[in-house]
Design an enzyme around this catalytic site. Structure first.
Site, PDB file in Angstrom:
ATOM      1  N   GLN A 128       0.733  -1.366  -0.220  1.00  0.00           N
ATOM      2  CA  GLN A 128      -0.476   0.057  -0.138  1.00  0.00           C
ATOM      3  C   GLN A 128       0.778   1.037   0.356  1.00  0.00           C
ATOM      4  O   GLN A 128       0.754   2.293  -0.777  1.00  0.00           O
ATOM      5  CB  GLN A 128      -1.410  -0.464   1.241  1.00  0.00           C
ATOM      6  CG  GLN A 128      -1.881   1.309   1.412  1.00  0.00           C
ATOM      7  CD  GLN A 128      -2.630   1.183   0.101  1.00  0.00           C
ATOM      8  OE1 GLN A 128      -3.351  -0.245  -0.403  1.00  0.00           O
ATOM      9  NE2 GLN A 128      -3.773   2.223  -0.274  1.00  0.00           N
ATOM     10  N   ALA A 158      -5.695   4.925  -0.231  1.00  0.00           N
ATOM     11  CA  ALA A 158      -5.843   5.172   0.793  1.00  0.00           C
ATOM     12  C   ALA A 158      -4.159   4.943   1.959  1.00  0.00           C
ATOM     13  O   ALA A 158      -3.361   4.667   1.356  1.00  0.00           O
ATOM     14  CB  ALA A 158      -6.403   3.967   0.949  1.00  0.00           C
ATOM     15  N   SER A 163      -5.926   0.870   3.870  1.00  0.00           N
ATOM     16  CA  SER A 163      -6.870   0.390   2.814  1.00  0.00           C
ATOM     17  C   SER A 163      -7.646  -0.434   3.241  1.00  0.00           C
ATOM     18  O   SER A 163      -7.682  -1.550   3.901  1.00  0.00           O
ATOM     19  CB  SER A 163      -6.196   0.158   2.248  1.00  0.00           C
ATOM     20  OG  SER A 163      -6.762  -0.103   0.885  1.00  0.00           O
ATOM     21  N   GLU A 215     -15.712   4.928  -7.830  1.00  0.00           N
ATOM     22  CA  GLU A 215     -14.475   3.682  -7.709  1.00  0.00           C
ATOM     23  C   GLU A 215     -15.757   2.194  -7.864  1.00  0.00           C
ATOM     24  O   GLU A 215     -15.587   1.563  -7.287  1.00  0.00           O
ATOM     25  CB  GLU A 215     -13.141   3.208  -6.675  1.00  0.00           C
ATOM     26  CG  GLU A 215     -12.282   4.073  -6.857  1.00  0.00           C
ATOM     27  CD  GLU A 215     -11.462   3.833  -5.682  1.00  0.00           C
ATOM     28  OE1 GLU A 215     -11.348   2.183  -5.474  1.00  0.00           O
ATOM     29  OE2 GLU A 215      -9.975   3.778  -5.694  1.00  0.00           O
ATOM     30  N   HIS A 218     -14.291  -0.940  -7.351  1.00  0.00           N
ATOM     31  CA  HIS A 218     -13.835  -1.739  -5.787  1.00  0.00           C
ATOM     32  C   HIS A 218     -15.295  -1.888  -5.204  1.00  0.00           C
ATOM     33  O   HIS A 218     -16.586  -1.284  -5.072  1.00  0.00           O
ATOM     34  CB  HIS A 218     -13.359  -0.630  -5.295  1.00  0.00           C
ATOM     35  CG  HIS A 218     -13.028  -1.103  -3.759  1.00  0.00           C
ATOM     36  ND1 HIS A 218     -11.487  -0.632  -3.812  1.00  0.00           N
ATOM     37  CD2 HIS A 218     -13.376  -1.218  -2.607  1.00  0.00           C
ATOM     38  CE1 HIS A 218     -11.023  -1.354  -2.209  1.00  0.00           C
ATOM     39  NE2 HIS A 218     -12.456  -1.399  -1.709  1.00  0.00           N
TER      40      HIS A 218
HETATM   41 ZN   LIG Z   1      -9.398  -0.587  -4.850  1.00  0.00          ZN
END
Ligand SMILES: [Zn+2]
Length: 246
Positions: A128, A158, A163, A215, A218
Protein backbone atom coordinates in the site's frame (compact mmCIF):
# COMPACT_ATOMS: atom_id res chain seq x y z
CA UNK A 1 56.38 24.86 22.45
CA UNK A 2 57.76 27.39 24.86
CA UNK A 3 57.13 27.26 28.53
CA UNK A 4 55.25 30.51 28.17
CA UNK A 5 52.88 28.98 25.57
CA UNK A 6 52.39 25.83 27.69
CA UNK A 7 51.53 28.04 30.60
CA UNK A 8 48.97 29.89 28.54
CA UNK A 9 47.27 26.65 27.37
CA UNK A 10 47.28 25.35 30.89
CA UNK A 11 45.70 28.55 32.08
CA UNK A 12 42.95 28.52 29.45
CA UNK A 13 42.19 24.87 30.14
CA UNK A 14 41.94 25.59 33.80
CA UNK A 15 39.67 28.56 33.15
CA UNK A 16 37.28 26.52 30.99
CA UNK A 17 36.53 24.37 34.02
CA UNK A 18 36.07 27.38 36.19
CA UNK A 19 32.43 27.52 37.32
CA UNK A 20 32.16 31.26 36.75
CA UNK A 21 33.25 30.90 33.11
CA UNK A 22 31.15 27.77 32.37
CA UNK A 23 27.84 29.53 32.45
CA UNK A 24 27.84 31.95 29.47
CA UNK A 25 29.75 29.76 27.00
CA UNK A 26 27.80 26.52 27.55
CA UNK A 27 24.56 28.47 27.79
CA UNK A 28 25.08 30.00 24.34
CA UNK A 29 25.83 26.54 22.92
CA UNK A 30 22.72 25.13 24.57
CA UNK A 31 20.51 27.90 23.15
CA UNK A 32 22.03 27.48 19.68
CA UNK A 33 21.40 23.72 19.91
CA UNK A 34 17.79 24.21 20.97
CA UNK A 35 17.13 26.71 18.18
CA UNK A 36 18.60 24.28 15.65
CA UNK A 37 16.40 21.44 16.98
CA UNK A 38 13.31 23.64 16.80
CA UNK A 39 14.06 24.64 13.21
CA UNK A 40 14.65 20.99 12.22
CA UNK A 41 11.53 19.83 14.07
CA UNK A 42 9.40 22.50 12.44
CA UNK A 43 10.72 21.58 8.98
CA UNK A 44 9.97 17.87 9.49
CA UNK A 45 6.43 18.59 10.72
CA UNK A 46 5.79 20.93 7.78
CA UNK A 47 6.96 18.31 5.29
CA UNK A 48 4.88 15.47 6.78
CA UNK A 49 1.09 15.61 6.56
CA UNK A 50 -0.37 14.72 9.96
CA UNK A 51 -2.57 11.98 8.55
CA UNK A 52 0.40 10.08 7.17
CA UNK A 53 1.75 9.90 10.72
CA UNK A 54 -1.45 7.98 11.58
CA UNK A 55 -2.05 10.34 14.50
CA UNK A 56 -5.60 10.31 15.72
CA UNK A 57 -6.55 7.32 13.60
CA UNK A 58 -8.25 4.80 15.82
CA UNK A 59 -8.06 1.05 15.35
CA UNK A 60 -11.07 -0.38 13.54
CA UNK A 61 -13.86 -1.87 15.65
CA UNK A 62 -14.21 -5.62 15.15
CA UNK A 63 -17.20 -6.11 17.45
CA UNK A 64 -19.77 -6.19 14.61
CA UNK A 65 -18.10 -9.22 13.06
CA UNK A 66 -15.27 -9.75 10.60
CA UNK A 67 -17.45 -8.84 7.59
CA UNK A 68 -18.44 -5.43 8.99
CA UNK A 69 -15.03 -4.07 9.96
CA UNK A 70 -14.96 -0.41 8.93
CA UNK A 71 -11.57 0.73 7.70
CA UNK A 72 -11.23 4.26 6.34
CA UNK A 73 -9.40 7.54 6.89
CA UNK A 74 -10.48 7.51 10.55
CA UNK A 75 -10.09 3.81 11.39
CA UNK A 76 -7.02 1.76 10.64
CA UNK A 77 -6.46 -1.98 10.36
CA UNK A 78 -6.20 -3.49 13.85
CA UNK A 79 -2.59 -4.33 14.69
CA UNK A 80 -1.72 -7.96 14.06
CA UNK A 81 -4.63 -8.39 11.64
CA UNK A 82 -3.64 -11.45 9.64
CA UNK A 83 -6.41 -13.06 7.59
CA UNK A 84 -6.18 -16.54 6.12
CA UNK A 85 -5.81 -16.02 2.37
CA UNK A 86 -6.82 -17.93 -0.73
CA UNK A 87 -4.83 -17.39 -3.91
CA UNK A 88 -6.76 -16.85 -7.14
CA UNK A 89 -5.66 -18.33 -10.46
CA UNK A 90 -3.97 -15.03 -11.45
CA UNK A 91 -1.96 -14.79 -8.23
CA UNK A 92 -4.16 -12.22 -6.45
CA UNK A 93 -5.21 -13.17 -2.93
CA UNK A 94 -8.39 -12.68 -0.92
CA UNK A 95 -9.62 -13.57 2.58
CA UNK A 96 -10.55 -17.25 2.35
CA UNK A 97 -13.97 -16.52 3.88
CA UNK A 98 -15.09 -14.46 0.86
CA UNK A 99 -13.69 -16.79 -1.78
CA UNK A 100 -16.76 -19.02 -2.33
CA UNK A 101 -19.11 -16.05 -2.87
CA UNK A 102 -16.59 -14.27 -5.07
CA UNK A 103 -16.24 -17.34 -7.27
CA UNK A 104 -20.02 -17.70 -7.50
CA UNK A 105 -20.37 -14.05 -8.55
CA UNK A 106 -17.72 -14.46 -11.23
CA UNK A 107 -19.31 -17.69 -12.52
CA UNK A 108 -22.67 -15.92 -12.89
CA UNK A 109 -21.17 -12.80 -14.50
CA UNK A 110 -19.35 -15.01 -17.02
CA UNK A 111 -22.55 -16.92 -17.69
CA UNK A 112 -24.10 -13.51 -18.48
CA UNK A 113 -21.44 -13.02 -21.18
CA UNK A 114 -18.96 -10.83 -19.28
CA UNK A 115 -15.21 -11.29 -19.12
CA UNK A 116 -13.82 -9.97 -15.85
CA UNK A 117 -10.95 -10.51 -13.46
CA UNK A 118 -9.70 -9.45 -10.01
CA UNK A 119 -7.04 -6.85 -10.69
CA UNK A 120 -6.29 -6.27 -7.00
CA UNK A 121 -7.14 -8.27 -3.91
CA UNK A 122 -5.22 -8.42 -0.66
CA UNK A 123 -2.35 -6.00 -0.11
CA UNK A 124 0.23 -5.73 2.65
CA UNK A 125 0.99 -2.36 4.29
CA UNK A 126 4.28 -2.26 2.38
CA UNK A 127 2.48 -2.73 -0.93
CA UNK A 128 0.00 0.00 0.00
CA UNK A 129 2.89 2.34 0.84
CA UNK A 130 4.49 1.65 -2.54
CA UNK A 131 1.24 2.48 -4.35
CA UNK A 132 0.94 5.73 -2.39
CA UNK A 133 4.54 6.72 -3.14
CA UNK A 134 4.07 6.04 -6.85
CA UNK A 135 0.85 8.07 -7.00
CA UNK A 136 2.51 11.04 -5.25
CA UNK A 137 5.41 10.79 -7.69
CA UNK A 138 2.95 10.79 -10.61
CA UNK A 139 1.43 14.09 -9.46
CA UNK A 140 4.85 15.61 -8.77
CA UNK A 141 5.87 14.70 -12.31
CA UNK A 142 2.83 16.66 -13.48
CA UNK A 143 4.25 19.71 -11.73
CA UNK A 144 2.37 19.72 -8.42
CA UNK A 145 4.22 20.68 -5.24
CA UNK A 146 5.00 18.00 -2.63
CA UNK A 147 2.03 18.88 -0.43
CA UNK A 148 -0.38 19.25 -3.38
CA UNK A 149 0.77 15.90 -4.79
CA UNK A 150 0.20 14.20 -1.42
CA UNK A 151 -3.24 15.73 -1.04
CA UNK A 152 -4.28 14.65 -4.54
CA UNK A 153 -2.86 11.15 -4.13
CA UNK A 154 -4.78 10.67 -0.89
CA UNK A 155 -8.04 11.26 -2.78
CA UNK A 156 -7.41 8.07 -4.78
CA UNK A 157 -5.10 5.99 -2.64
CA UNK A 158 -5.81 5.06 0.96
CA UNK A 159 -3.12 5.95 3.49
CA UNK A 160 -1.18 2.79 4.41
CA UNK A 161 -2.95 1.10 7.30
CA UNK A 162 -6.34 2.41 6.17
CA UNK A 163 -6.90 0.49 2.91
CA UNK A 164 -9.66 -2.07 2.67
CA UNK A 165 -7.34 -4.09 0.46
CA UNK A 166 -5.27 -4.76 3.57
CA UNK A 167 -8.33 -6.53 5.04
CA UNK A 168 -8.49 -9.01 2.14
CA UNK A 169 -12.24 -8.32 1.95
CA UNK A 170 -12.08 -6.03 -1.09
CA UNK A 171 -11.44 -6.62 -4.74
CA UNK A 172 -10.89 -4.33 -7.71
CA UNK A 173 -12.76 -5.94 -10.58
CA UNK A 174 -11.85 -5.06 -14.14
CA UNK A 175 -13.17 -6.07 -17.52
CA UNK A 176 -11.06 -7.91 -20.05
CA UNK A 177 -11.61 -5.02 -22.45
CA UNK A 178 -10.66 -7.10 -25.49
CA UNK A 179 -13.87 -9.06 -24.88
CA UNK A 180 -16.31 -6.65 -23.18
CA UNK A 181 -16.49 -3.06 -21.97
CA UNK A 182 -15.67 -1.84 -18.47
CA UNK A 183 -19.07 -0.14 -18.36
CA UNK A 184 -20.83 -3.46 -18.98
CA UNK A 185 -18.95 -5.06 -16.08
CA UNK A 186 -19.51 -2.11 -13.73
CA UNK A 187 -23.23 -2.03 -14.58
CA UNK A 188 -23.64 -5.77 -13.94
CA UNK A 189 -21.81 -5.50 -10.61
CA UNK A 190 -23.81 -2.45 -9.51
CA UNK A 191 -26.98 -4.42 -10.13
CA UNK A 192 -25.97 -7.89 -8.92
CA UNK A 193 -22.98 -7.86 -6.54
CA UNK A 194 -25.14 -7.46 -3.44
CA UNK A 195 -26.68 -10.90 -4.08
CA UNK A 196 -23.26 -12.38 -3.32
CA UNK A 197 -22.59 -10.13 -0.32
CA UNK A 198 -20.52 -7.47 -2.10
CA UNK A 199 -21.15 -3.73 -2.16
CA UNK A 200 -19.81 -0.92 -4.32
CA UNK A 201 -17.80 0.65 -1.55
CA UNK A 202 -17.12 4.13 -2.98
CA UNK A 203 -20.15 5.39 -4.91
CA UNK A 204 -20.01 8.81 -6.57
CA UNK A 205 -22.80 10.19 -4.36
CA UNK A 206 -20.96 9.30 -1.11
CA UNK A 207 -17.59 10.94 -1.71
CA UNK A 208 -18.25 13.43 1.11
CA UNK A 209 -18.62 10.57 3.58
CA UNK A 210 -16.09 8.02 2.35
CA UNK A 211 -13.46 10.57 1.36
CA UNK A 212 -12.70 8.44 -1.72
CA UNK A 213 -13.68 9.34 -5.27
CA UNK A 214 -16.06 7.17 -7.27
CA UNK A 215 -14.55 3.71 -7.82
CA UNK A 216 -16.96 1.55 -9.85
CA UNK A 217 -14.46 -1.33 -9.74
CA UNK A 218 -13.92 -1.57 -5.97
CA UNK A 219 -16.20 -4.10 -4.25
CA UNK A 220 -16.18 -4.95 -0.58
CA UNK A 221 -17.58 -8.08 1.01
CA UNK A 222 -20.00 -7.36 3.88
CA UNK A 223 -22.16 -10.52 3.76
CA UNK A 224 -25.42 -11.07 1.90
CA UNK A 225 -27.66 -9.67 4.66
CA UNK A 226 -25.84 -6.34 5.05
CA UNK A 227 -25.32 -6.04 1.30
CA UNK A 228 -29.04 -6.50 0.59
CA UNK A 229 -29.93 -3.88 3.20
CA UNK A 230 -27.40 -1.43 1.85
CA UNK A 231 -28.53 -1.98 -1.74
CA UNK A 232 -32.13 -1.36 -0.65
CA UNK A 233 -31.46 1.70 1.50
CA UNK A 234 -28.65 3.26 -0.51
CA UNK A 235 -26.51 3.66 2.62
CA UNK A 236 -22.74 3.41 2.31
CA UNK A 237 -20.77 1.33 4.83
CA UNK A 238 -20.05 4.30 7.12
CA UNK A 239 -23.77 5.15 7.28
CA UNK A 240 -24.86 1.54 7.61
CA UNK A 241 -22.54 0.91 10.57
CA UNK A 242 -23.57 4.18 12.22
CA UNK A 243 -27.23 3.15 12.24
CA UNK A 244 -26.36 -0.28 13.70
CA UNK A 245 -24.98 1.40 16.80
CA UNK A 246 -27.39 1.41 19.75
ZN1 LIG B 1 -9.72 -1.01 -4.56
Amino acid sequence: MTDKAKGRIGKVKYKSYNKKKWFPRQFVKLIAGLVLLMVLGYTVVQMTPLRSLNLGIEEADTSLGWNLILVNKDYKIPSGYDPELTELSNGQKVDSRIYPQLQKMFDDARAAGLELFVREGYRTTQEQQKIMDEKIEEYRAEGYSNSEAKELAEKYVAIPGTSEHQLGLSVDINADTSKCSSDAVYAWLAENAYKYGFIKRYPSEKVEITGINNEPWHYRYVGTEAAAQMQESGLCLEEYIEQLKP
